[in-house]
Design an enzyme around this catalytic site. Sequence first.
Site, PDB file in Angstrom:
ATOM      1  N   GLY A   1       0.811  -1.216   0.000  1.00 38.23           N
ATOM      2  CA  GLY A   1       0.000   0.000   0.000  1.00 38.23           C
ATOM      3  C   GLY A   1       0.841   1.260   0.000  1.00 38.23           C
TER       4      GLY A   1
ATOM      5  CG  ASP B   1       4.321   0.299   7.834  1.00 37.23           C
ATOM      6  OD1 ASP B   1       4.158   0.514   9.054  1.00 37.23           O
ATOM      7  OD2 ASP B   1       3.388   0.094   7.042  1.00 37.23           O
TER       8      ASP B   1
ATOM      9  CB  CYS C   1       0.037   1.116  12.841  1.00 35.59           C
ATOM     10  SG  CYS C   1       0.244  -0.652  12.578  1.00 35.59           S
TER      11      CYS C   1
END
Length: 393
Positions: A214, A281, A334
């Site tokens: 993504g 990430d 996250c």
Amino acid sequence: MTPPARTQAAIELLDAIIDAARAKGAPADRLIADYFRTRRYAGSKDRRAVRELVYRAIRLCGPVPARGRAAMHALSIADPDLAPLFDGSPHGPEPLVVDELPAPTGIAPKWLVERLAKSGIARDEAKALLERAPLDLRVNSLKASRDTIELPEQGSPLSTPQGLRMPTGLPVENWPAYRDGLIEVQDLGSQWACEAVAPQAGETIVDLCAGAGGKTLALAAATGNEAQIIAADTDARRLGNLRPRAQKAGAQIAETILLNPGKEAEGLSTLSGKADRVLIDAPCSGTGTWRRNPESRWRLDPAELKRLTKLQDHVLDTGAGLVRPGGRLIYVTCSLLNEEGANRFDSFLSRHEGWQAEPVPIAPGTLRGMGVRLTPYRDGTDGFFIAIARAPC
């Protein structure tokens, strides 16, 4: 299905979700899909109603419930209209008895609530983690523009250059614009994380934990396909989804590299010291994504958190070896726990002499340690920690 039958179905699904959480098994969405795949008699309204009951109960119960019936009992106390549905009717749940205990409610298991509070996430900030998430889109600038794209629903422009917020529940996957790669589903916080990378045309950029890509696709769009972007991951299944997604989006990805866990540096040896920017990430607990995956807080325990922090250190050290002198490493997670965010970045800087933290070039967020934090309550995004380090010249 009658209302009591829907309630019993929700109890059965909650049993499966609770068992899977304890065993680190399949996620709730997959279990719900499998449940209804073998129950063709349930119509679309039934499926929506049962799913809504299941997720309301999950969000309400902080610690892992003993069983699904206890979770639904707790929900019936919060919503008295549900209590009469425990009526013992055919296909419905047996009546509640006087001494039957409901599942405990709250934000999360006690140890995790305490960790969040120490990380500055309490009261309204904590409650917002369990609200329903919005549906955010990123218009793919390789094929379209937010200003001119025509969609079945107009949506509201977000603070990112190509972001749109849609009403929750829209079947965007069925839209021609999604099928043809004009739009991607991407949370506003994830879009801001890509903006923080600040990719430039002509650069070599490594997305080290690319997953299904993504953020990789967003970086390709931001550079107009004029950067050399390499996507790497240890998950063959997820990484295998990137090529067809990139083709649909018109995104040029220079290379995808499947890495051997624990030996990532070997698989990336040709890129050692050559990348202008490395995006990490990092794998994490996902505390910032509870709005989308509320049962994930039942899966986390201190041992798993410790494993994840060690993995984050390892990935940061691997990424640092790829950055050219003067290049940048962008760390994103996250999670809203300090252990996975500010503490990990501080630890990285302490291990790598000469590396310097740089300001994160995005508008939203609040300072947290050497980086920036985004939260559902303050920023209307999933929860993220973002930090940037520059390699010594």
